[in-house]
Enzyme design. Structure first.
Site, PDB file in Angstrom:
ATOM      1  N   GLU A 110      -5.201  11.227  -2.719  1.00 46.06           N
ATOM      2  CA  GLU A 110      -4.195  10.567  -3.522  1.00 46.06           C
ATOM      3  C   GLU A 110      -2.931  10.752  -3.564  1.00 46.06           C
ATOM      4  O   GLU A 110      -2.610  12.191  -3.201  1.00 46.06           O
ATOM      5  CB  GLU A 110      -4.868  10.482  -5.408  1.00 46.06           C
ATOM      6  N   TYR A 122       0.835  10.117   6.063  1.00 45.62           N
ATOM      7  CA  TYR A 122      -0.676   9.758   5.954  1.00 45.62           C
ATOM      8  C   TYR A 122      -0.894   8.025   7.331  1.00 45.62           C
ATOM      9  O   TYR A 122      -2.272   8.825   7.798  1.00 45.62           O
ATOM     10  CB  TYR A 122      -1.003   9.794   4.979  1.00 45.62           C
TER      11      TYR A 122
END
Length: 166
Positions: A110, A122
């Site tokens: 998250e 990411y």
């Protein structure tokens, strides 16, 4: 810049908490929660130390029970003085490698919706946004973007230099 990475221990708790508090502010984990993570047999926490010093400049943590097919990157933080030098990327690569070695087929994390820099990193590493958790980060009420990275199945490959035609 180069870092030495090693498995984190409870002896690193104070240094980790210093980075945790300064990085995450009101979202920071408690020392008790972090100690529990460091002591959990299903987690893998790393600390990164600058090659030319002995201060911890970052840490990251993975929840990946051996033999499980899913892993979660629990946390990652880099001290303000060491940011934008590749340390976050290096630690993420180590987390992905460890997840793969433990048998995970996918890795989740998250990230705050208001952190586009982390989201971009990411994505560069193969994660894709799959969901949003409204108001996940408290007390700020910031949404979490859930991201997933599918890991390739390990494949056997022929040894280099072996002639397979004979």
């Amino acid at each position: 810049m180069a870092w030495l990475m090693r498995r984190a221990s409870l002896d690193d708790l104070d240094a980790i908490m210093e980075i945790e508090s300064s990085t995450f502010g009101s979202d920071a984990w408690s020392a008790r929660a972090m100690a529990s993570e460091l002591d959990n047999p299903h987690t893998y926490y790393l600390v990164a130390i600058a090659e030319d010093g002995n201060a911890i400049e970052g840490y990251s943590g993975l929840l990946a029970p051996r033999g499980g097919i899913q892993a979660d990157i629990q946390t990652i933080a880099v001290a303000a003085s060491a940011r934008r030098k590749g340390l976050g990327r290096a630690m993420m690569l180590q987390m992905i490698t460890e997840a793969r070695q433990r048998g995970a087929r996918e890795v989740f994390l998250e990230v705050r919706a208001d952190n586009p820099g982390a989201q971009a990193l990411y994505e560069q590493l193969g994660f894709e946004a799959i969901a949003v958790r409204p108001r996940y980060y408290q007390p700020d009420g910031v949404d979490a973007v859930v991201m997933r990275h599918a890991l390739e199945a390990p494949r056997a490959s022929p040894a280099i230099g072996v002639d397979h035609d004979h």
